[in-house]
Structure formats: structure tokens, C-alpha cells
Design a protein around this motif. Structure first.
Motif, PDB file in Angstrom:
ATOM      1  N   ALA A  54     -14.974  10.931 -10.431  1.00  7.94           N
ATOM      2  CA  ALA A  54     -13.891   9.976 -10.157  1.00  7.94           C
ATOM      3  C   ALA A  54     -13.131  10.354  -8.895  1.00  7.94           C
ATOM      4  CB  ALA A  54     -12.937   9.914 -11.355  1.00  7.94           C
ATOM      5  N   GLN A  58     -12.903   8.279  -5.317  1.00 10.40           N
ATOM      6  CA  GLN A  58     -11.577   7.758  -5.005  1.00 10.40           C
ATOM      7  C   GLN A  58     -11.266   7.791  -3.514  1.00 10.40           C
ATOM      8  OE1 GLN A  58      -8.431   9.618  -7.230  1.00 10.40           O
ATOM      9  NE2 GLN A  58      -6.809   8.799  -5.935  1.00 10.40           N
ATOM     10  N   GLN A  61      -6.125  10.164  -0.656  1.00 11.36           N
ATOM     11  CA  GLN A  61      -4.894   9.513  -1.096  1.00 11.36           C
ATOM     12  C   GLN A  61      -3.992   9.231   0.102  1.00 11.36           C
ATOM     13  OE1 GLN A  61      -3.251  12.093  -4.171  1.00 11.36           O
ATOM     14  NE2 GLN A  61      -4.223  10.811  -5.735  1.00 11.36           N
TER      15      GLN A  61
END
Length: 216
Positions: A54, A58, A61
């Protein structure tokens, strides 16, 4: 905190593993360790299998900074599990029975922009690269064979002709070097190519370039 310390975030589902990973990495004074939900600023993430995939998918950020590099530490060692992780963008893969020194080495390798696979995982991937991979449809047929379906049932399930099913069965048996349908299922299970409820037709198509423990 020393200026040279690398930021490592641990996000493992197993609390005991998290404690062990933190203790081992904390003993190497070059790392600043964090745990919990927040991973902002982490350069390397050490995670379990699902969390690692995951995190790799992703991306960053912070749009102005690079995505953290991901190291999976897990007991999952099947061929398709390793290949799925690699195809998802994971940078390193260790088994939980690795030595503490190897964990530190793996994190260092990722910090240096390299990839890392433990020796047993490297052999697994190398062995898979030497074999012919199953096509997506062959994998679908194999999965149904493992459930005990006959040719007519497979044809009905997949919406193809019985003759086409026979062709796929012949092809997968050749690639698995199997002498019978049941033998093909046994070989595929031993290689980790099939499992309960698993659809893995996309897991083996792309071949990640992992050929040794630490790679550029």
C-alpha cells in the motif's frame, strides 16, 4: 538527533515485530526511528506485506519530495507474493527469520538508492525468471483446475470453448513440466502460483530486475 541520521518509519501490523524491528534499528545509531500512523518525512518505511505494498503504491505524500523507499519484512515467501510486491514498487524484501545484521544492511541499501532482496528471496525470483511464465488465461484455467473443475465447467466459467480450454491446459502443463492435470496443480501449489481464492494472472507478467541481494 545527529544530522546524518536517516529517518526510518516502522508500520508493521505485528506489535511484537514492530518492537523487535525498532530495537534492532535503534541499536544502529545512524537511524532515527518512528512508529505509528504518521510517516511524514520518512526516507525508508519498514512494513509488513500488505502495508508495504500500500505504501509503495501510494507514492510521495509531499509533492515536492521523493517518495519513501519501502522495505517489506514478512514470512510470505511464495513466488507470486514476492513478484506482486516487486511489481507494486517495493524496493526491498526480507523474511522475518533474517539476521539483525541483514535488516540493518537492507535499510542502508535502500537509503543509498539501491534495492535489496534476502538471499532466499533472490533465489526464488531468479528461479522464476528461468521458467516460462503462464499467460493470464492459463492462470485462470489453472485456478479452476485447482478447484476441481472439468473442461466443460472451465469453458462455461470463462466463456470460452472446450477446445480452447484443452489448449490452455496443454500449454500450462508443458510450462509446469507436469505429467497430468493433478500434477500441474501440485507443482503450481509448491511454487506458490495458486492459493485459496487467489487470482494472480497479473502477478507474473512483468519481470522485475532483481538478480542479487543488493542492486543499483
Amino acid at each position: 538527533m545527529q544530522a546524518s541520521q536517516a529517518r526510518v518509519h516502522i508500520m508493521h501490523a505485528d506489535a511484537v515485530m514492530t518492537a523487535g524491528l525498532r530495537t534492532i534499528l535503534a541499536e544502529a545509531a545512524e537511524f532515527q526511528i518512528s512508529t505509528g500512523a504518521g510517516q511524514h518525512g520518512a526516507q525508508v518505511i519498514v512494513a509488513d506485506y500488505e502495508a508495504g505494498i500500500a505504501a509503495a503504491r501510494q507514492g510521495p505524500q509531499d509533492r515536492f519530495g521523493p517518495a519513501p523507499r519501502v522495505l517489506i519484512v514478512t514470512q510470505l515467501d511464495k513466488e507470486w507474493e514476492v513478484r506482486m510486491a516487486m511489481d507494486s514498487g517495493v524496493h526491498g524484501y526480507l523474511l522475518q527469520n533474517c539476521q539483525p545484521e541483514e535488516l540493518v544492511k537492507a535499510v542502508r541499501s535502500l537509503m543509498q538508492g539501491m534495492r535489496y532482496l534476502s538471499e532466499s528471496v533472490t533465489r526464488c525470483v531468479a528461479d522464476s525468471l528461468s521458467r516460462e511464465t503462464l499467460t493470464g488465461r492459463e492462470t485462470d484455467v489453472l485456478q479452476l483446475l485447482a478447484k476441481g473443475c472439468c473442461n466443460k465447467s472451465i469453458a462455461r466459467e470463462l466463456g470460452i470453448g472446450v477446445g480452447t480450454v484443452k489448449t490452455h491446459v496443454k500449454g500450462l502443463m508443458s510450462k509446469l513440466d507436469a505429467t497430468a492435470r493433478t500434477h500441474a496443480v501440485v507443482v503450481a501449489t509448491q511454487r506458490g502460483l495458486i492459493g485459496p481464492g487467489q487470482r494472480i494472472s497479473g502477478a507474473l507478467h512483468n519481470r522485475p530486475a532483481f538478480h542479487s541481494n543488493a542492486l543499483q
